[in-house]
Structure formats: C-alpha cells, structure tokens
Motif scaffolding. Structure first.
Motif, PDB file in Angstrom:
ATOM      1  N   GLN A  77       0.894  -1.147   0.137  1.00 48.38           N
ATOM      2  CA  GLN A  77      -0.087   0.116   0.244  1.00 48.38           C
ATOM      3  C   GLN A  77       0.911   1.159   0.047  1.00 48.38           C
ATOM      4  O   GLN A  77       0.448   2.347  -0.818  1.00 48.38           O
ATOM      5  N   ALA A  80       1.225   3.920  -3.171  1.00 48.29           N
ATOM      6  CA  ALA A  80       0.708   5.456  -2.771  1.00 48.29           C
ATOM      7  C   ALA A  80       2.167   6.335  -3.406  1.00 48.29           C
ATOM      8  O   ALA A  80       1.723   7.134  -4.013  1.00 48.29           O
ATOM      9  N   LYS A 108       0.578   5.072   6.936  1.00 47.04           N
ATOM     10  CA  LYS A 108      -0.620   5.869   5.929  1.00 47.04           C
ATOM     11  C   LYS A 108      -0.587   7.018   6.397  1.00 47.04           C
ATOM     12  O   LYS A 108      -1.013   7.934   5.406  1.00 47.04           O
ATOM     13  N   ILE A 148       1.533   9.074   4.428  1.00 42.89           N
ATOM     14  CA  ILE A 148       1.204   9.207   3.060  1.00 42.89           C
ATOM     15  C   ILE A 148      -0.065  10.203   2.902  1.00 42.89           C
ATOM     16  O   ILE A 148       0.062  11.169   2.021  1.00 42.89           O
TER      17      ILE A 148
END
Length: 246
Positions: free
Chosen positions: A42, A46, A215, A218
């Motif tokens: 992931q 990204a 995340k 991100i």
C-alpha cells in the motif's frame, strides 16, 4: 476579491515523475515502518502514484532496539522484491539502511559492513535527545574509512534549533543534509517547519527523503507546503537524481 498571493501548493504536486526516494521504512516487520507486506504494498503504490520511480528503502539499525544486520536486511529485500513483482510492481526497489551513530555503527563501518544509498553514501541519524559525545570523531573516522555521511532530517534535532552554528559545523565536517519532505508541511510541528525553512534558505540541504513509515505519512503529502520560496526545495528534490540506479 482578487488576491496577489498565490495559494500554497500541495506537497505531492512538487514530486517529479522520475523522483528517487532515498529514505523510507518499507520493508515489512523489520523496524517501526511497514508491519506486513500488505503495508509495504500500500505504501509503495501510494508513493509511486506521487511520482516516485525508484525506491531506496532504509530500515533502522539501532543497537538493542532494531538490531538489523546487513544480511537480515538483504534477505528481507529479496523476499519483498519477489512479492512486489507478484503484485505487478517492477520498478527499482532496493535496501540500504539508516544507521544511528553509536558504538555499534563505528564497528560496522570499520569492518566495511554498511549498506549504502549508492556508492559510498551512507544514511545516518542521531538520537532526538542529544548528539553522540564523539560525534565529530565518528564523522571523521567514517570519512577516513571512505564513506560520505548523509545526515537524515537535521531539522528534527531540536537541540540544534538555537545553535545554527552546529549545523554549519556539521556541513564543514563533511556531512550532507537530507530534508524530510513532511517537515515543510508542518507534520512534525511548527518549530521543525521553521527550522527546515531556515536551513533551506541558507542552502544547507542537499537531498530529500519521504521517511515514510505508515499511511499517516502518505496522507500528509496532501497538505500544503509552508514555504514562501519553493526554489531551494525544488533544487534539492532534483538533486536526488544522482542516486538513480545504473
């Protein structure tokens, strides 16, 4: 009402389509970055969407915390490459390391057991509470051993915030400086953002890194850059091209 001031730009819009990220924590389960391969996948996708075309991921090597050996890191790299290719990701992805400058680090570079960003460039960091007592001795010996230190995120070492001469001294000692991109959006706090801006204006930075762990990092690429002058930032982003794989 008409405004003479441009809206601030979103960070991810500054990432060129051929960018090389030299600082991240994408190998699964090896430090405080990606926990699982699913996380790795992931995060990599990204960052790829932002324009990153090559990854040099840098797991921590910190004695008694993240005791990653070069062999363990290379094994993790090999397994991760296999799994990324299974998911259709075949862009360059290789592992180096981010070394805390401590006694163990000295032993490693004296034995030639370092994973470098490219050639002799090695990513190093310091404790957030205080610099190592023998800092300049370590840097000197590291350079004598044939390595060139890139100091990760100097803007995050708050003990230097009111001692800019120490930053200049580190540069004179032979350290390159790597800016964490998220510092310019205020992710780590306004104080760190201001110091990053000052270091940029003084021309003390050389390269940039995402330092992506998870995340939330991100998501922060969608925040606006808190700089009045983007030119120094764009210049050091472009400098990362020297790390392109051959």
């Amino acid at each position: 009402m008409f405004s003479f001031f441009k809206d601030k730009i979103v960070l991810k819009e500054l990432i060129p389509k051929d960018h090389i990220d030299i600082h991240s924590h994408l190998l699964p389960g090896i430090d405080d970055g990606a926990s699982t391969f699913e996380d790795t996948l992931q995060l990599t996708k990204a960052l790829q969407d932002f324009g990153i075309s090559e990854f040099i991921t840098t797991p921590h090597v910190i004695q008694n915390i993240w005791d990653n050996s070069s062999e363990q890191i290379k094994i993790s790299e090999a397994n991760t490459l296999i799994n990324l290719k299974k998911d259709g990701i075949s862009i360059p992805f290789r592992a180096a390391a981010e070394y805390l400058m401590d006694d163990q680090f000295v032993r490693l570079f004296q034995s030639g057991d370092l994973l470098t960003i490219k050639n002799n460039y090695v990513l190093v960091e310091m404790s957030y509470s205080n610099p190592p007592i023998q800092l300049y001795s370590i840097i000197f010996d590291l350079r004598v051993a044939g390595y060139t230190p890139i100091l990760a995120h100097p803007e995050r070492y708050t003990y230097y915030h009111y001692d800019f001469e120490s930053y200049r001294k580190l540069k004179k000692a032979g350290c390159y400086f790597q800016l964490n991109l998220l510092s310019v959006v205020g992710y780590y706090g306004i104080g760190i953002s201001k110091v990053a801006a000052k270091l940029l204006q003084e021309g003390l930075y050389d390269f940039v890194g995402s330092d992506t762990h998870h995340k939330n990092h991100i998501a922060a690429f969608d925040q606006k850059v808190q700089l009045k002058d983007l030119i120094p930032l764009k210049e050091i982003i472009a400098n990362n091209q020297i790390f392109k794989s051959e």
